[in-house]
Enzyme design. Structure first.
Site, PDB file in Angstrom:
ATOM      1  N   ASP A 168      -3.195  22.765   8.281  1.00  0.00           N
ATOM      2  CA  ASP A 168      -3.627  21.740   7.324  1.00  0.00           C
ATOM      3  C   ASP A 168      -4.205  22.345   6.045  1.00  0.00           C
ATOM      4  OD1 ASP A 168      -3.952  19.210   6.350  1.00  0.00           O
ATOM      5  OD2 ASP A 168      -4.881  18.414   8.146  1.00  0.00           O
ATOM      6  N   GLU A 170      -1.064   1.059  -5.051  1.00  0.00           N
ATOM      7  CA  GLU A 170      -1.155   2.318  -5.805  1.00  0.00           C
ATOM      8  C   GLU A 170      -0.045   2.479  -6.843  1.00  0.00           C
ATOM      9  OE1 GLU A 170      -1.671   1.942  -2.597  1.00  0.00           O
ATOM     10  OE2 GLU A 170      -3.441   3.090  -1.977  1.00  0.00           O
ATOM     11  N   ASN A 226       0.856  -1.192   0.000  1.00  0.00           N
ATOM     12  CA  ASN A 226       0.000   0.000   0.000  1.00  0.00           C
ATOM     13  C   ASN A 226       0.886   1.234   0.000  1.00  0.00           C
ATOM     14  OD1 ASN A 226      -2.896   1.065   0.517  1.00  0.00           O
ATOM     15  ND2 ASN A 226      -1.646   2.190   1.997  1.00  0.00           N
TER      16      ASN A 226
HETATM   17  C1  LIG Z   1      -0.140  15.929   0.355  1.00  0.00           C
HETATM   18  C2  LIG Z   1      -0.974  14.929   1.079  1.00  0.00           C
HETATM   19  C3  LIG Z   1      -0.843  14.776   2.441  1.00  0.00           C
HETATM   20  C4  LIG Z   1      -1.591  13.829   3.122  1.00  0.00           C
HETATM   21  N1  LIG Z   1      -1.382  13.639   4.464  1.00  0.00           N
HETATM   22  C5  LIG Z   1      -2.004  12.618   5.100  1.00  0.00           C
HETATM   23  C6  LIG Z   1      -1.701  12.333   6.466  1.00  0.00           C
HETATM   24  O1  LIG Z   1      -0.884  13.013   7.092  1.00  0.00           O
HETATM   25  N2  LIG Z   1      -2.328  11.280   7.044  1.00  0.00           N
HETATM   26  C7  LIG Z   1      -3.229  10.505   6.369  1.00  0.00           C
HETATM   27  O2  LIG Z   1      -3.730   9.543   6.942  1.00  0.00           O
HETATM   28  N3  LIG Z   1      -3.560  10.782   5.093  1.00  0.00           N
HETATM   29  C8  LIG Z   1      -2.968  11.813   4.438  1.00  0.00           C
HETATM   30  N4  LIG Z   1      -3.259  12.073   3.131  1.00  0.00           N
HETATM   31  C9  LIG Z   1      -4.319  11.351   2.478  1.00  0.00           C
HETATM   32  C10 LIG Z   1      -3.917   9.997   2.045  1.00  0.00           C
HETATM   33  O3  LIG Z   1      -2.646   9.834   1.526  1.00  0.00           O
HETATM   34  C11 LIG Z   1      -4.862   9.602   0.940  1.00  0.00           C
HETATM   35  O4  LIG Z   1      -6.178   9.823   1.336  1.00  0.00           O
HETATM   36  C12 LIG Z   1      -4.731   8.188   0.531  1.00  0.00           C
HETATM   37  O5  LIG Z   1      -5.609   8.019  -0.518  1.00  0.00           O
HETATM   38  C13 LIG Z   1      -5.112   7.185   1.556  1.00  0.00           C
HETATM   39  O6  LIG Z   1      -4.582   6.017   1.108  1.00  0.00           O
HETATM   40  P1  LIG Z   1      -5.272   4.597   1.383  1.00  0.00           P
HETATM   41  O7  LIG Z   1      -6.584   4.637   0.657  1.00  0.00           O
HETATM   42  O8  LIG Z   1      -4.273   3.652   0.822  1.00  0.00           O
HETATM   43  O9  LIG Z   1      -5.437   4.488   2.859  1.00  0.00           O
HETATM   44  C14 LIG Z   1      -2.536  13.041   2.430  1.00  0.00           C
HETATM   45  C15 LIG Z   1      -2.687  13.206   1.050  1.00  0.00           C
HETATM   46  C16 LIG Z   1      -1.912  14.128   0.378  1.00  0.00           C
HETATM   47  C17 LIG Z   1      -2.059  14.281  -1.095  1.00  0.00           C
END
Ligand SMILES: Cc1cc2nc3c(=O)[nH]c(=O)nc-3n(C[C@H](O)[C@H](O)[C@H](O)COP(=O)(O)O)c2cc1C
Length: 453
Positions: free
Chosen positions: A248, A201, A141
């Site tokens: 944020d 991904e 992941n």
């Molecule tokens: C720049 C950026 C920062 C992010 N920061 C976080 C974070 O600190 N914690 C978190 O849980 N998701 C964060 N996200 C969101 C997740 O990476 C995103 O929703 C991702 O799709 C979740 O992945 P998953 O579906 O594999 O759990 C961030 C996304 C971006 C683009």
């Protein structure tokens, strides 16, 4: 393309702003990035670190389209295609990301240009890190998680209750992970998508562009061979620490929570590695969050109507608002469009549905449709007590319960479209009527010459 090649490309096209004066990683670099938001910046001299820092790199769709060599309007289709047709990983031997190796005993996070962004932040933050983790049954992941530096070898990490959180739970709270910084754009975009658990991904990223992956050295995962830095370590939810505050996406503060910690065991990086500083609440943060949701909304809406375009708006924090452009067949269809949009992006709070003649990317036009095509008692669809976004300060906390609203800004069926369409003036060639500046100058010269004679 790799991260540094794109920076070189921006330099060649004179779109890169290079800051050669010494700049501090404490507040100063972030303040400059904020002042130059939307424009790629390279800090060549960070006071506290040997590494260069790049920011605002993908801070507009123009740069992302330039990276992929396509038109901005084609980005959604390219993303839909990648989500629907992921490609196998390209495992290679070449690993520039492992050119330099820093063993655990030598790890000193103070040497890295981890920025302190604002005075409300709880610490220095890595904001562009894509975490790669592996579950024995589900595979790998990739997801973004901000990391707050606690000391020379540890971070607290914001892990929302999604895939990485589930991986941690399935592994009795402890996992070896790799955090990749300075990634190809395909990895950044794919890392922000949320395919079903078990879909890696990087396969989506591979459908966006071809790139090589190599085995990380400490964690049993694959990382992009061209990444600038790989920070490897053990992520554990069995030991929690304060994470936050943090400026944020919405530009407001996110509060302090107890979060898992990451114990760094090894750092590898490229020669002359370039750090990617992603400005919290800046355009790049917004685009990487919002853009990957446009194709998922597009796909869901396409199941109930002919969807023409989707825009996750910057003004809506690149997360909470979307404009959906459709070719509608009935008034009733719009409620289904609104519901589909909420399904396509579960954090979406307000959706604006427009007709084909309204440019979804032009908020002035959208507001014009709002003013001229909407009757509030018939065309507003309210969905109270929905699960919304943790980023919305107005939602209930910690439940995230919010009220979602869909605005039907389309022309009601049965009405004369001409009543709702802008009337055009005749087309003219303006040049014929206006005197150009140098012509006027010449004329003035001729006149003043005549007077002195
Ligand atoms: C720049 C950026 C920062 C992010 N920061 C976080 C974070 O600190 N914690 C978190 O849980 N998701 C964060 N996200 C969101 C997740 O990476 C995103 O929703 C991702 O799709 C979740 O992945 P998953 O579906 O594999 O759990 C961030 C996304 C971006 C683009």
């Amino acid at each position: 393309m790799d991260f540094r090649s794109f920076i070189q490309k921006l330099d060649k096209s004179k779109e890169l702003i290079k800051v050669s004066k010494p700049v501090s990683k404490r507040f100063e670099a972030a303040a400059i990035l904020k002042a130059l938001d939307g424009k790629p910046v390279l800090f060549e001299n960070i006071k506290e670190s040997q590494f260069k820092v790049a920011g605002n790199v993908f801070s507009s769709k123009h740069y992302i389209a330039d990276y992929f060599g396509c038109d901005e309007r084609d980005l959604i289709k390219i993303m839909v295609n990648a989500l629907n047709k992921p490609k196998e990983l390209n495992i290679i031997k070449k690993s520039p990301c492992q050119d330099i190796i820093v063993e655990e005993k030598d790890v000193d996070l103070d040497k890295l240009p981890i920025l302190r962004h604002t005075k409300i932040d709880g610490g220095n933050y890595i904001t562009s890190g894509v975490f790669i983790a592996k579950d024995k049954e589900l595979g790998m992941n990739a997801s973004f998680h901000r990391c707050m530096q606690l000391d020379k070898k540890t971070f607290s990490v914001r892990v929302c209750e999604r895939n990485l959180y589930e991986f941690l739970q399935r592994a009795s709270g402890e996992l070896n992970v790799a955090v990749c910084i300075g990634n190809p754009a395909s990895v950044l975009l794919a890392g922000a998508t949320s395919p079903p658990i078990g879909q890696f991904e990087f396969e989506i990223a591979s459908a966006l562009e071809s790139f090589g992956v190599v085995k990380a050295q400490f964690a049993d995962v694959y990382v992009p061979s061209s990444s600038e830095f790989i920070i490897e370590g053990t992520l554990t939810m069995n030991e929690l620490a304060n994470e936050g505050m943090f400026l944020d996406l919405t530009g407001t503060r996110d509060f302090v929570r107890k979060q898992p910690i990451l114990k760094v065991k090894r750092i590898t990086h490229r020669k002359n590695a370039i750090w990617h500083a992603l400005l919290p609440g800046g355009n790049e943060h917004g685009l990487l969050m919002g853009m990957p949701r446009e194709p998922t909304i597009f796909s869901e809406v396409s199941k109930v109507a002919k969807c023409l375009n989707v825009n996750i708006t910057q003004g809506g924090c690149s997360w909470l608002h979307a404009v959906v452009q459709v070719q509608k067949e009935s008034d009733e269809q719009i409620k289904r469009v609104i519901e589909a949009a909420f399904k396509g992006h579960s954090s979406l709070k307000h959706v604006f549905v427009v007709d084909a003649d309204i440019d979804a990317n032009n908020m002035q036009e959208v507001e014009w449709a709002f003013a001229t095509r909407l009757q509030g008692d018939k065309q507003i669809h309210i969905f109270p007590k929905q699960k919304g976004s943790s980023l919305d300060p107005s939602a209930e906390h910690p439940s995230r319960i919010t009220c979602k609203v869909g605005f039907d800004l389309t022309i009601p069926m049965g009405r004369d479209k001409a009543d709702f369409t802008k009337v055009n003036y005749e087309r003219i060639e303006l040049d014929k009527y206006l005197v150009k500046k140098d012509e006027a100058k010449q004329r003035r010269k001729r006149v003043s010459g005549r007077k002195t004679r």
